[in-house]
Design a protein around this motif. Structure first.
Motif, mmCIF file in Angstrom:
data_model
loop_
_atom_site.group_PDB
_atom_site.id
_atom_site.type_symbol
_atom_site.label_atom_id
_atom_site.label_comp_id
_atom_site.label_asym_id
_atom_site.label_seq_id
_atom_site.Cartn_x
_atom_site.Cartn_y
_atom_site.Cartn_z
ATOM 1 N N LYS A 99 1.167 -0.872 0.242
ATOM 2 C CA LYS A 99 0.173 -0.057 0.125
ATOM 3 C C LYS A 99 0.960 1.240 -0.325
ATOM 4 N N LYS A 100 2.057 1.843 1.031
ATOM 5 C CA LYS A 100 2.737 2.083 0.765
ATOM 6 C C LYS A 100 3.077 2.679 -0.898
ATOM 7 N N VAL A 101 4.151 1.687 -0.896
ATOM 8 C CA VAL A 101 4.714 1.616 -2.660
ATOM 9 C C VAL A 101 3.869 1.984 -3.478
ATOM 10 N N ASN A 102 2.060 1.499 -3.538
ATOM 11 C CA ASN A 102 1.300 2.119 -4.793
ATOM 12 C C ASN A 102 0.990 3.462 -4.067
ATOM 13 N N ASP A 103 1.064 3.987 -2.616
ATOM 14 C CA ASP A 103 0.891 5.274 -3.050
ATOM 15 C C ASP A 103 1.497 6.170 -3.147
ATOM 16 N N ILE A 104 2.178 6.094 -2.876
ATOM 17 C CA ILE A 104 4.211 7.370 -3.653
ATOM 18 C C ILE A 104 4.119 6.476 -5.083
ATOM 19 N N LEU A 105 3.577 5.791 -5.779
ATOM 20 C CA LEU A 105 3.881 5.342 -6.743
ATOM 21 C C LEU A 105 2.985 6.776 -7.570
ATOM 22 N N SER A 106 1.350 6.394 -7.294
ATOM 23 C CA SER A 106 0.663 7.408 -7.239
ATOM 24 C C SER A 106 0.627 8.738 -7.382
ATOM 25 N N ALA A 107 0.925 8.784 -6.601
ATOM 26 C CA ALA A 107 1.734 10.309 -6.438
ATOM 27 C C ALA A 107 1.947 10.535 -7.612
ATOM 28 N N PHE A 108 3.132 10.242 -7.736
ATOM 29 C CA PHE A 108 4.435 10.361 -8.677
ATOM 30 C C PHE A 108 4.240 9.540 -10.044
ATOM 31 N N GLY A 109 2.842 9.521 -10.131
ATOM 32 C CA GLY A 109 2.095 9.285 -11.445
ATOM 33 C C GLY A 109 2.559 10.046 -12.175
ATOM 34 N N PRO A 110 2.620 11.599 -12.628
ATOM 35 C CA PRO A 110 2.505 12.266 -13.550
ATOM 36 C C PRO A 110 4.149 12.348 -14.441
ATOM 37 N N THR B 58 12.311 8.405 -5.157
ATOM 38 C CA THR B 58 13.431 7.554 -5.072
ATOM 39 C C THR B 58 14.100 7.090 -3.338
ATOM 40 N N GLY B 59 13.777 8.663 -3.079
ATOM 41 C CA GLY B 59 14.574 9.127 -1.429
ATOM 42 C C GLY B 59 12.950 8.133 -0.710
ATOM 43 N N LYS B 60 11.670 8.300 -1.443
ATOM 44 C CA LYS B 60 10.776 8.193 -0.012
ATOM 45 C C LYS B 60 10.112 6.954 -0.363
ATOM 46 N N LEU B 61 10.193 5.670 -1.765
ATOM 47 C CA LEU B 61 10.275 4.591 -1.531
ATOM 48 C C LEU B 61 11.730 3.998 -1.125
ATOM 49 N N GLY B 62 12.566 4.775 -0.808
ATOM 50 C CA GLY B 62 13.575 3.920 -0.084
ATOM 51 C C GLY B 62 13.529 3.726 1.599
ATOM 52 N N ASN B 63 13.262 4.450 2.064
ATOM 53 C CA ASN B 63 12.456 4.505 3.782
ATOM 54 C C ASN B 63 11.786 4.143 3.958
ATOM 55 N N ILE B 64 10.923 2.901 3.126
ATOM 56 C CA ILE B 64 10.081 1.877 3.099
ATOM 57 C C ILE B 64 11.062 0.900 3.793
ATOM 58 N N LYS B 65 10.248 0.546 5.110
ATOM 59 C CA LYS B 65 11.834 -0.689 5.519
ATOM 60 C C LYS B 65 10.311 -2.499 4.836
ATOM 61 N N GLY B 66 11.925 -2.771 4.189
ATOM 62 C CA GLY B 66 11.520 -3.815 3.532
ATOM 63 C C GLY B 66 12.092 -4.015 2.191
ATOM 64 N N ILE B 67 11.962 -2.015 1.651
ATOM 65 C CA ILE B 67 12.384 -1.853 0.435
ATOM 66 C C ILE B 67 13.827 -1.034 -0.373
ATOM 67 N N LYS B 68 13.872 -1.955 -1.545
ATOM 68 C CA LYS B 68 15.457 -1.846 -2.275
ATOM 69 C C LYS B 68 15.047 -1.062 -2.712
ATOM 70 N N VAL B 69 15.721 0.764 -3.236
ATOM 71 C CA VAL B 69 16.098 0.831 -4.717
ATOM 72 C C VAL B 69 16.856 1.434 -4.995
ATOM 73 N N LYS B 70 17.155 1.239 -6.402
ATOM 74 C CA LYS B 70 18.069 1.954 -7.216
ATOM 75 C C LYS B 70 18.180 2.111 -8.497
ATOM 76 N N VAL B 71 19.081 3.555 -9.200
ATOM 77 C CA VAL B 71 18.419 4.327 -9.695
ATOM 78 C C VAL B 71 19.388 4.293 -11.405
ATOM 79 N N ALA B 72 19.081 4.093 -12.666
ATOM 80 C CA ALA B 72 19.973 3.633 -13.190
ATOM 81 C C ALA B 72 18.592 5.468 -14.373
#
Length: 83
Positions: free
Chosen positions: A22-33, A66-80
């Motif tokens: 839910k947290k991941v999907n909420d963040i992705l929805s907020a950055f939908g544009p 990526t910062g918001k996603l990376g702050n969620i416990k159990g999530i690893k994020v990398k960017v290319a």
């Protein structure tokens, strides 16, 4: 100074999907544009899920996402990031 958009691929590994989806999907929805597309695959043998997100945004937009996603416990994020 004008901020130019860049295209980036964000890789996300989710360790505890039930607690974080839910947290991941909420963040992705907020950055939908800035999201061009996304794909998520459960990797059952490793008990994780792997997502790839294609974005088109400024460095600040991509960093905020990526910062918001990376702050969620159990999530690893990398960017290319492209130039």
């Amino acid at each position: 100074m004008e901020m130019k958009n860049k295209v980036a691929v964000i890789g996300i590994v989710v360790n505890n999907r039930e607690e974080t989806s839910k947290k991941v999907n909420d963040i992705l929805s907020a950055f939908g544009p800035i999201i061009v597309g996304r794909m998520g695959i459960p990797y059952r043998e490793k008990d994780i899920s792997v997502m790839s997100i294609i974005v088109d945004g400024t460095n600040d937009d991509i960093g905020a996402l990526t910062g918001k996603l990376g702050n969620i416990k159990g999530i690893k994020v990398k960017v290319a990031l492209t130039y």
